[in-house]
Design a protein around this motif. Structure first.
Motif, PDB file in Angstrom:
ATOM      1  N   TYR A 115      -1.667 -15.619  -2.890  1.00 56.69           N
ATOM      2  CA  TYR A 115      -2.399 -15.165  -4.084  1.00 56.69           C
ATOM      3  C   TYR A 115      -3.509 -14.178  -3.709  1.00 56.69           C
ATOM      4  CZ  TYR A 115      -5.465 -15.430  -8.193  1.00 56.69           C
ATOM      5  OH  TYR A 115      -6.259 -15.123  -9.265  1.00 56.69           O
ATOM      6  N   GLY A 116      -4.245 -14.506  -2.664  1.00 58.43           N
ATOM      7  CA  GLY A 116      -5.328 -13.636  -2.234  1.00 58.43           C
ATOM      8  C   GLY A 116      -4.839 -12.307  -1.701  1.00 58.43           C
ATOM      9  N   LEU A 117      -3.722 -12.325  -0.994  1.00 62.56           N
ATOM     10  CA  LEU A 117      -3.189 -11.093  -0.417  1.00 62.56           C
ATOM     11  C   LEU A 117      -2.696 -10.122  -1.479  1.00 62.56           C
ATOM     12  CD1 LEU A 117      -1.208 -12.560   2.616  1.00 62.56           C
ATOM     13  CD2 LEU A 117      -3.281 -11.179   2.725  1.00 62.56           C
ATOM     14  N   TYR A 118      -2.241 -10.658  -2.586  1.00 66.81           N
ATOM     15  CA  TYR A 118      -1.672  -9.799  -3.621  1.00 66.81           C
ATOM     16  C   TYR A 118      -2.717  -9.202  -4.574  1.00 66.81           C
ATOM     17  CZ  TYR A 118       3.178 -10.592  -2.498  1.00 66.81           C
ATOM     18  OH  TYR A 118       4.387 -10.601  -1.869  1.00 66.81           O
ATOM     19  N   GLN A 119      -3.925  -9.714  -4.541  1.00 61.45           N
ATOM     20  CA  GLN A 119      -4.935  -9.223  -5.476  1.00 61.45           C
ATOM     21  C   GLN A 119      -5.253  -7.734  -5.328  1.00 61.45           C
ATOM     22  OE1 GLN A 119      -5.709 -11.228  -8.093  1.00 61.45           O
ATOM     23  NE2 GLN A 119      -4.144 -12.378  -6.964  1.00 61.45           N
ATOM     24  N   PRO A 120      -5.381  -7.192  -4.091  1.00 64.63           N
ATOM     25  CA  PRO A 120      -5.707  -5.764  -3.968  1.00 64.63           C
ATOM     26  C   PRO A 120      -4.653  -4.832  -4.555  1.00 64.63           C
ATOM     27  CG  PRO A 120      -6.101  -6.922  -1.901  1.00 64.63           C
ATOM     28  CD  PRO A 120      -5.360  -7.861  -2.788  1.00 64.63           C
ATOM     29  N   MET A 121      -3.419  -5.304  -4.695  1.00 65.69           N
ATOM     30  CA  MET A 121      -2.351  -4.427  -5.190  1.00 65.69           C
ATOM     31  C   MET A 121      -2.419  -4.200  -6.694  1.00 65.69           C
ATOM     32  SD  MET A 121       1.082  -5.195  -3.033  1.00 65.69           S
ATOM     33  CE  MET A 121       1.110  -6.938  -3.246  1.00 65.69           C
ATOM     34  N   LYS A 122      -3.158  -5.026  -7.382  1.00 66.37           N
ATOM     35  CA  LYS A 122      -3.172  -4.931  -8.845  1.00 66.37           C
ATOM     36  C   LYS A 122      -3.742  -3.601  -9.332  1.00 66.37           C
ATOM     37  CE  LYS A 122      -3.362  -9.834 -10.071  1.00 66.37           C
ATOM     38  NZ  LYS A 122      -4.142 -10.892 -10.763  1.00 66.37           N
ATOM     39  N   ASN A 123      -4.787  -3.118  -8.667  1.00 70.36           N
ATOM     40  CA  ASN A 123      -5.466  -1.912  -9.127  1.00 70.36           C
ATOM     41  C   ASN A 123      -5.285  -0.724  -8.188  1.00 70.36           C
ATOM     42  OD1 ASN A 123      -6.659  -3.351 -11.365  1.00 70.36           O
ATOM     43  ND2 ASN A 123      -8.112  -4.245  -9.906  1.00 70.36           N
ATOM     44  N   ALA A 124      -4.324  -0.811  -7.278  1.00 67.04           N
ATOM     45  CA  ALA A 124      -4.107   0.276  -6.310  1.00 67.04           C
ATOM     46  C   ALA A 124      -3.376   1.441  -6.953  1.00 67.04           C
ATOM     47  CB  ALA A 124      -3.316  -0.247  -5.119  1.00 67.04           C
ATOM     48  N   PRO A 125      -3.641   2.689  -6.489  1.00 68.74           N
ATOM     49  CA  PRO A 125      -2.877   3.845  -6.968  1.00 68.74           C
ATOM     50  C   PRO A 125      -1.396   3.672  -6.632  1.00 68.74           C
ATOM     51  CG  PRO A 125      -4.808   4.540  -5.718  1.00 68.74           C
ATOM     52  CD  PRO A 125      -4.679   3.051  -5.534  1.00 68.74           C
ATOM     53  N   THR A 126      -0.555   4.335  -7.383  1.00 73.27           N
ATOM     54  CA  THR A 126       0.889   4.180  -7.201  1.00 73.27           C
ATOM     55  C   THR A 126       1.334   4.502  -5.783  1.00 73.27           C
ATOM     56  OG1 THR A 126       1.241   4.732  -9.523  1.00 73.27           O
ATOM     57  CG2 THR A 126       3.142   4.910  -8.059  1.00 73.27           C
TER      58      THR A 126
ATOM     59  N   THR B 186       0.599   1.610  -3.416  1.00 77.41           N
ATOM     60  CA  THR B 186       1.138   0.276  -3.677  1.00 77.41           C
ATOM     61  C   THR B 186       2.227  -0.119  -2.680  1.00 77.41           C
ATOM     62  OG1 THR B 186       0.666   0.490  -6.031  1.00 77.41           O
ATOM     63  CG2 THR B 186       2.247  -1.197  -5.395  1.00 77.41           C
ATOM     64  N   GLY B 187       3.133   0.826  -2.388  1.00 77.56           N
ATOM     65  CA  GLY B 187       4.207   0.537  -1.431  1.00 77.56           C
ATOM     66  C   GLY B 187       3.670   0.152  -0.064  1.00 77.56           C
ATOM     67  N   GLU B 188       2.627   0.875   0.393  1.00 83.49           N
ATOM     68  CA  GLU B 188       2.042   0.569   1.686  1.00 83.49           C
ATOM     69  C   GLU B 188       1.349  -0.789   1.680  1.00 83.49           C
ATOM     70  OE1 GLU B 188       2.020   2.303   4.845  1.00 83.49           O
ATOM     71  OE2 GLU B 188       3.772   2.921   3.696  1.00 83.49           O
ATOM     72  N   LEU B 189       0.669  -1.100   0.590  1.00 80.25           N
ATOM     73  CA  LEU B 189       0.025  -2.407   0.494  1.00 80.25           C
ATOM     74  C   LEU B 189       1.058  -3.521   0.483  1.00 80.25           C
ATOM     75  CD1 LEU B 189      -2.831  -1.658  -2.071  1.00 80.25           C
ATOM     76  CD2 LEU B 189      -3.074  -2.148   0.372  1.00 80.25           C
ATOM     77  N   MET B 190       2.170  -3.282  -0.209  1.00 86.90           N
ATOM     78  CA  MET B 190       3.252  -4.270  -0.199  1.00 86.90           C
ATOM     79  C   MET B 190       3.747  -4.501   1.222  1.00 86.90           C
ATOM     80  SD  MET B 190       5.597  -3.354  -3.518  1.00 86.90           S
ATOM     81  CE  MET B 190       5.085  -3.787  -5.173  1.00 86.90           C
ATOM     82  N   LEU B 191       3.888  -3.403   1.973  1.00 86.29           N
ATOM     83  CA  LEU B 191       4.354  -3.508   3.354  1.00 86.29           C
ATOM     84  C   LEU B 191       3.387  -4.326   4.204  1.00 86.29           C
ATOM     85  CD1 LEU B 191       6.247  -2.673   5.669  1.00 86.29           C
ATOM     86  CD2 LEU B 191       4.892  -0.576   5.899  1.00 86.29           C
ATOM     87  N   ILE B 192       2.104  -4.025   4.077  1.00 85.79           N
ATOM     88  CA  ILE B 192       1.089  -4.757   4.851  1.00 85.79           C
ATOM     89  C   ILE B 192       1.092  -6.234   4.481  1.00 85.79           C
ATOM     90  CG2 ILE B 192      -1.389  -5.016   5.230  1.00 85.79           C
ATOM     91  CD1 ILE B 192      -1.594  -1.952   4.832  1.00 85.79           C
ATOM     92  N   VAL B 193       1.129  -6.505   3.185  1.00 87.13           N
ATOM     93  CA  VAL B 193       1.116  -7.889   2.717  1.00 87.13           C
ATOM     94  C   VAL B 193       2.340  -8.645   3.205  1.00 87.13           C
ATOM     95  CG1 VAL B 193       1.314  -9.333   0.662  1.00 87.13           C
ATOM     96  CG2 VAL B 193      -0.365  -7.499   0.723  1.00 87.13           C
ATOM     97  N   GLN B 194       3.501  -8.008   3.150  1.00 85.30           N
ATOM     98  CA  GLN B 194       4.728  -8.671   3.586  1.00 85.30           C
ATOM     99  C   GLN B 194       4.679  -8.992   5.073  1.00 85.30           C
ATOM    100  OE1 GLN B 194       6.920 -10.016   1.905  1.00 85.30           O
ATOM    101  NE2 GLN B 194       7.308  -8.939   0.017  1.00 85.30           N
ATOM    102  N   ASN B 195       4.112  -8.091   5.876  1.00 85.49           N
ATOM    103  CA  ASN B 195       3.969  -8.376   7.297  1.00 85.49           C
ATOM    104  C   ASN B 195       3.079  -9.587   7.522  1.00 85.49           C
ATOM    105  OD1 ASN B 195       5.012  -6.346   9.567  1.00 85.49           O
ATOM    106  ND2 ASN B 195       4.704  -5.167   7.682  1.00 85.49           N
ATOM    107  N   ILE B 196       2.014  -9.702   6.733  1.00 85.59           N
ATOM    108  CA  ILE B 196       1.108 -10.846   6.879  1.00 85.59           C
ATOM    109  C   ILE B 196       1.772 -12.129   6.395  1.00 85.59           C
ATOM    110  CG2 ILE B 196      -1.084 -11.843   6.102  1.00 85.59           C
ATOM    111  CD1 ILE B 196      -2.151  -8.955   5.927  1.00 85.59           C
ATOM    112  N   ILE B 197       2.463 -12.032   5.272  1.00 87.98           N
ATOM    113  CA  ILE B 197       3.105 -13.220   4.701  1.00 87.98           C
ATOM    114  C   ILE B 197       4.179 -13.780   5.636  1.00 87.98           C
ATOM    115  CG2 ILE B 197       4.696 -13.950   2.862  1.00 87.98           C
ATOM    116  CD1 ILE B 197       2.980 -12.396   0.922  1.00 87.98           C
ATOM    117  N   ASN B 198       4.804 -12.922   6.421  1.00 89.83           N
ATOM    118  CA  ASN B 198       5.841 -13.404   7.329  1.00 89.83           C
ATOM    119  C   ASN B 198       5.282 -14.360   8.374  1.00 89.83           C
ATOM    120  OD1 ASN B 198       8.642 -13.360   7.971  1.00 89.83           O
ATOM    121  ND2 ASN B 198       8.184 -12.162   9.793  1.00 89.83           N
TER     122      ASN B 198
END
Length: 468
Positions: free
Chosen positions: A347-358, A361-373
């Motif tokens: 939940y905490g990792l996904y919060q920054p993506m809500k208001n990120a520029p388009t 967003t893809g890069e933030l998703m990538l970073i978050v997915q690496n952390i979530i793994n």
């Protein structure tokens, strides 16, 4: 006079110590982080349990006490039992074949006097394993083959890290550079309601680039070790148990018995591939095949029942470090679940993506997915848990769902070679490569990998990787 006593540099802790430290840190986090949980819903069509992205709620803390920490270690070994038995029976099978000298004799027969100078094994084996991981989702089965490639690499004048790269790293890179991997791409695209295996051409480009770059980096290290063995990161480690490929012998007869045993290895691998693709086999079925093949190989080699039993015990003993590492790595996940902080972290990792520029967003998703793994090292488990959250986020940010799948694919896959809760600790345990020394080798490579991941995700966002 002991010259070595005058020089004592910093020594990284062993893999088991590093994992225990991590277990203690995570246990402390259960006191610091608030507990939280997502609700789940069952898809009426696919019957897949999905996370409800809007359902997160904090709940009462359930911290892991000092005593429960050690109880969790026992549970970690229980949760890792399938992989533990796969390692034991897989190595028993390998141990049974190599003990007959079949592999050493077969290699001598194939390559003759050019054996020590051959450079073909590294790129050839890397490509084969990478294709297996990319297409039909090969992964855990490679654990039983790692000892063979470590022994082969050492015999060729390289080191255990090169052998691990030829097998374990190769299949992990292929798994992450997925083209038709049903366990990652198939599940993620089905959750995202995308056509199954759509966007294939771009993923093949990803596969080729990553495999070529990784082969180059591994070959560069291998050549350095070949020229000067003291340059090996694992120089000084004891690999005597992997000295079952003898390259010094000028002649080694390749008997009919050797041929039968090697043919049996091919049949074993073919049966596992068929069972995985057609019969929905998983780890336990693979373990059963390895056990049968090990016993049959011993019988063909003329071993008596007591000798077969002794071989199984010895194989288990030689894989004891890998077994402990599996149990400890699973303990981290047990504590995260017991403390109910996995969903809080997500939940905490996904919060920054809500208001990120388009474009970001893809890069933030990538970073978050690496952390979530780190927290959810299962490819299919992560797809089921995370894609129901990623897909709505992609829609809100006007990013194609295919890009979200790509970010998940990368984040889930390549960091399997980085996080101690994922495959790397198991592979290093089998290959007897200290985790700290693996990081010394792999971290620069992962840096290159992450740059490539970022480039591919940004490019996919710019050109509208789709179909939608």
């Amino acid at each position: 006079m002991k010259l070595t006593s005058k020089r004592k540099g910093f020594s990284l802790p062993s893999s088991t110590v590093m994992l225990f430290i991590l277990i203690c840190i995570v246990a402390v986090l259960t006191y610091i982080l608030p507990a939280g949980q997502y609700g789940t819903i069952v898809d009426p069509v696919t019957k897949v349990t999905k996370v409800d992205a809007a359902s997160f709620a904090f709940k009462a803390n359930t911290p892991v006490t000092f005593f429960r920490l050690f109880v969790s270690i026992a549970q970690g070994f229980i949760d890792g039992a399938m992989i533990i038995f796969l390692i034991i029976f897989g190595y028993f099978w390998v141990f049974s074949v190599v003990g007959s000298g079949a592999i050493s004799a077969g290699i001598h027969k194939l390559l003759g006097s050019k054996f020590k100078n051959s450079k073909l094994f590294i790129p050839a084996s890397f490509i084969i394993f990478a294709l297996a991981g990319s297409t039909y989702g090969e992964f855990e089965t490679v654990y039983g083959l790692i000892p063979i490639f470590v022994a082969l690499a050492i015999a060729l004048g390289y080191d255990a890290i090169v052998g691990l790269c030829m097998s374990g790293m190769a299949v992990a890179v292929g798994f992450a550079s997925a083209t038709t991997n049903p366990f990652t791409i198939g599940i993620a695209q089905s959750i995202g309601e995308l056509p199954i295996f759509s966007g294939l051409l771009y993923r093949w480009l990803v596969f080729v680039v990553f495999v070529v770059v990784c082969i180059y980096l591994v070959m560069r290290y291998a050549d350095k070790v070949k020229r000067d063995p003291t340059k090996s990161i694992v120089y000084g480690e004891d690999y005597s148990t992997f000295n079952f490929v003898n390259t010094d012998a000028k002649e080694e007869p390749f008997t009919k018995l050797h041929k039968i045993l090697l043919c049996g290895m091919v049949v074993t691998i073919a049966v596992i591939v068929y069972g995985s693709l057609r019969l929905n086999w998983y780890i336990n079925e693979m373990s059963g095949v390895f056990l049968i093949s090990g016993i049959v190989s011993q019988l063909i080699a003329g071993k008596k029942p007591n000798e077969i039993g002794d071989s199984l015990v010895k194989a288990c003993a030689e894989m004891s470090v890998a077994i402990i590492i599996v149990g400890l790595s699973r303990t981290v996940l047990v504590i995260l679940k017991s403390g109910n902080i996995i969903d809080t972290v997500i939940y905490g990792l996904y919060q920054p993506m809500k208001n990120a520029p388009t474009w970001l967003t893809g890069e933030l998703m990538l970073i978050v997915q690496n952390i979530i793994n780190f927290f959810i090292p299962s490819g299919s488990g992560q797809a089921t848990a995370i894609m129901p959250i990623m897909i709505p986020l992609a829609d809100l940010a006007h990013v194609n769902r295919q890009v979200a799948v790509l970010a998940y694919q990368f984040g889930d896959g390549y960091s399997n070679l980085l996080w101690p809760t994922a495959a790397c600790s198991i592979m290093c345990g089998i290959a007897k490569v200290p985790l700290g020394k693996w990081y010394k080798f792999f971290l620069p490579i992962f840096g290159v990998m992450f740059i490539l991941q970022s480039i591919f995700v940004i490019a996919a966002t710019i050109f509208g990787y789709g179909p939608f």
